[in-house]
Motif scaffolding. Structure first.
Motif, mmCIF file in Angstrom:
data_model
loop_
_atom_site.group_PDB
_atom_site.id
_atom_site.type_symbol
_atom_site.label_atom_id
_atom_site.label_comp_id
_atom_site.label_asym_id
_atom_site.label_seq_id
_atom_site.Cartn_x
_atom_site.Cartn_y
_atom_site.Cartn_z
ATOM 1 N N ALA A 1 0.821 -1.209 0.000
ATOM 2 C CA ALA A 1 0.000 0.000 0.000
ATOM 3 C C ALA A 1 0.860 1.267 0.000
ATOM 4 N N SER A 2 2.106 1.169 0.479
ATOM 5 C CA SER A 2 2.946 2.355 0.589
ATOM 6 C C SER A 2 3.831 2.585 -0.639
ATOM 7 N N ILE A 3 3.695 1.758 -1.663
ATOM 8 C CA ILE A 3 4.487 1.949 -2.881
ATOM 9 C C ILE A 3 4.084 3.269 -3.525
ATOM 10 N N THR A 4 5.073 4.053 -3.929
ATOM 11 C CA THR A 4 4.803 5.317 -4.601
ATOM 12 C C THR A 4 5.560 5.356 -5.926
ATOM 13 N N ILE A 5 5.150 6.253 -6.792
ATOM 14 C CA ILE A 5 5.821 6.420 -8.077
ATOM 15 C C ILE A 5 7.244 6.895 -7.814
ATOM 16 N N GLY A 6 8.187 6.261 -8.494
ATOM 17 C CA GLY A 6 9.598 6.584 -8.331
ATOM 18 C C GLY A 6 10.357 5.624 -7.431
ATOM 19 N N ASP A 7 9.639 4.738 -6.729
ATOM 20 C CA ASP A 7 10.304 3.746 -5.874
ATOM 21 C C ASP A 7 10.993 2.704 -6.727
ATOM 22 N N ASP A 8 12.202 2.322 -6.334
ATOM 23 C CA ASP A 8 12.896 1.197 -6.958
ATOM 24 C C ASP A 8 12.504 -0.038 -6.168
ATOM 25 N N ILE A 9 11.955 -1.037 -6.872
ATOM 26 C CA ILE A 9 11.478 -2.235 -6.188
ATOM 27 C C ILE A 9 12.020 -3.484 -6.862
ATOM 28 N N VAL A 10 11.861 -4.592 -6.160
ATOM 29 C CA VAL A 10 12.187 -5.913 -6.684
ATOM 30 C C VAL A 10 10.905 -6.731 -6.600
#
Length: 115
Positions: free
Chosen positions: A46-55
């Motif tokens: 739910a806390s993912i935002t645009i610009g986050d680098d994720i795996v």
């Protein structure tokens, strides 16, 4: 004349208490930690935002460029995008310091070996 024996009521009470203790132990050792991990994962999703680098759970690294309720679009490199379900989120990738990678001294074990 045979003597009547007790039905062993005390033994069944101990068995019942042991069974109850086993269920409580299973709850605290297995079920509760799993619920806590699931709750933490849902909070992270739910806390993912645009610009986050994720795996992703499949091991794909990318930068979030678009979000909606059910999916996220990742830029996976060189302008290539891919759309994934939010449940495919694995973790936030560690931030990379591009300045230190460019100035690497060439020693093994330094820098990002995944590139």
């Amino acid at each position: 004349m045979p003597i009547a024996q007790d039905g062993g009521g005390g033994g069944s009470l101990v068995t019942l208490l042991m069974f109850g203790a086993l269920i409580v132990g299973m709850y605290f050792l297995l079920i509760r930690p799993q619920q806590k991990r699931r709750r933490e994962m849902m909070e992270q999703q739910a806390s993912i935002t645009i610009g986050d680098d994720i795996v992703t759970i499949g091991g794909l690294y990318g930068t979030v460029i678009a979000l909606d309720d059910e999916s996220m679009t990742l830029d996976i490199g060189n302008g290539v995008t891919a759309r994934y379900a939010r449940q495919a989120f694995g973790r936030v990738a560690p931030k990379q310091d591009n300045g230190s990678e460019a100035a690497g001294d060439g020693e093994p074990g330094t820098g990002d070996s995944a590139k």
